[in-house]
Motif scaffolding. Sequence first.
Motif, short mmCIF file in Angstrom:
data_model
loop_
_atom_site.label_atom_id
_atom_site.label_comp_id
_atom_site.label_asym_id
_atom_site.label_seq_id
_atom_site.Cartn_x
_atom_site.Cartn_y
_atom_site.Cartn_z
N VAL A 145 -96.16 -29.76 -38.41
CA VAL A 145 -94.80 -29.56 -38.91
C VAL A 145 -93.80 -29.52 -37.74
CG1 VAL A 145 -93.26 -27.94 -40.11
CG2 VAL A 145 -95.57 -28.37 -40.99
N ALA B 251 -84.43 -27.05 -40.92
CA ALA B 251 -84.23 -26.57 -42.29
C ALA B 251 -85.57 -26.30 -42.97
CB ALA B 251 -83.42 -27.60 -43.09
N ASP B 252 -86.54 -27.18 -42.77
CA ASP B 252 -87.85 -26.98 -43.38
C ASP B 252 -88.51 -25.71 -42.86
OD1 ASP B 252 -87.50 -29.31 -44.75
OD2 ASP B 252 -88.79 -30.54 -43.47
N LEU B 253 -88.37 -25.47 -41.56
CA LEU B 253 -88.97 -24.27 -40.97
C LEU B 253 -88.22 -23.02 -41.41
CD1 LEU B 253 -89.52 -25.88 -37.51
CD2 LEU B 253 -91.35 -24.88 -38.88
N ALA C 111 -86.79 -22.48 -44.14
CA ALA C 111 -87.10 -22.18 -45.53
C ALA C 111 -88.37 -21.33 -45.66
CB ALA C 111 -87.26 -23.47 -46.32
N ARG C 112 -89.20 -21.30 -44.62
CA ARG C 112 -90.43 -20.53 -44.66
C ARG C 112 -90.31 -19.16 -43.99
NH1 ARG C 112 -94.75 -23.24 -46.69
NH2 ARG C 112 -96.01 -21.44 -46.11
N GLY D 250 -89.76 -31.14 -35.53
CA GLY D 250 -89.56 -31.23 -36.97
C GLY D 250 -88.24 -30.62 -37.40
N SER D 251 -88.01 -30.63 -38.70
CA SER D 251 -86.75 -30.19 -39.28
C SER D 251 -86.58 -28.68 -39.19
CB SER D 251 -86.66 -30.63 -40.74
OG SER D 251 -85.63 -29.96 -41.41
#
Length: 404
Positions: free
Chosen positions: A397, A380-382, A384-385, A377-378
């Motif tokens: 994810v 960037a998405d990870l 952000a958390r 997965g991305s």
Amino acid sequence: MTATLIVIGHGMVGHRLVDALRELDRDRRWRVVVLGEEREPAYDRVRLSAYLGGRSRAELSLVAPEFAADPRIDVRSGTPAVHVDRRARTVRTADGDVLRYDALVLATGSRPFVPPVPGRELGNCFVQRTLEDADALRAAVRPGRPAVVVGGGLLGLEAAQGLQLLGMQPHLVEAAPHLMPAQLDVEAAHILQHGADRLGLHLHCGTTVTAVHAGPHGAARSVTLSDGTVLDTDLVVFAAGVRPRDDLPVAPALRLGDRGGYLTDVLCRTSDAHVWAVGECAAVLGRCHGLVAPGYRMAQSVARQLTGRPSEPLDAMDTSTELKLLGVHVATFGRTPGEDGSAIEMTFREGVSRYAKVFLRRDTGALLGGILAGETGSRADLAARVGRPPATDLERVLFPDPSF
């Protein structure tokens, strides 16, 4: 009154600093003199492999027309600084000019590390740091012939990939047991190695080059590895890391970090209140950073300070990476702590196509960071958390369904 800023070094970070200063200096307080050692103004050094593969110098250039036309900026390419007098606040150039400064930024970067291997000075032994290095290497390429790249980190992988694109058959030699040891763990590196095997790259991990041997014309013709293997080669590329360039004569001398680099505080200030250091030559709190992202943060910080704006301390640098090498996506995000018991590790894998490891705080379960390799997965998405609990469907994810 206009003040003079001298920036020594026109690489990626030095250029980013001056560009940021142009935007922030609305009162036009600063006149900037940039002293560049290379004849080429700032370019994207990260994309040297793309240049090796056929991209033009213009495509790598970082200098926009408005930057070049700005009357506040005096870029002197091919004009290295040779001495700094901190008492007089002057810089002497190789041309003999003596320039006075109100503020000085050292952005001298780094130099390639070439291990002390017998034969390293032979013809057809190269480093890959500048456009001129890439030009010399490209001129020596002979498609279909073997090459040896020393170093299995990011620099070595990029060099090997560039040589392969030019038709050579590279062998890559890495002293550590696996590729990219500074960023990846063994299992993530295994995904990367699978990509290397698929592309026909010859890997030699857990060994080193002990000697480079000359052919009949005095150029490199073979290398011997510490495990006794002898590899025929037409050329050798040393890509075993870099060392900060902290040897510019400065009087009185500036303090250096224990491992080199100009020692700075969390705002990139050296032991002289008029002198900053940024990029790979800066040892922020004693630590040098070899990635461009921390260098850009340093550049932005110093530009803000020079224009009277507050700047956050740089004591927690983001060393995350994301790139595609050998056809394989690899990334790190947040913190990737060692095996010291301070974090919980969760590992996910799916054959040789994808792998992920995430680190959670042992006390709160908050996400600290992770390592990704393959079709994940991305990042960037990870990222952000980070600092928050991971998603309840974390595995989905990390390994999204490719059909969506």
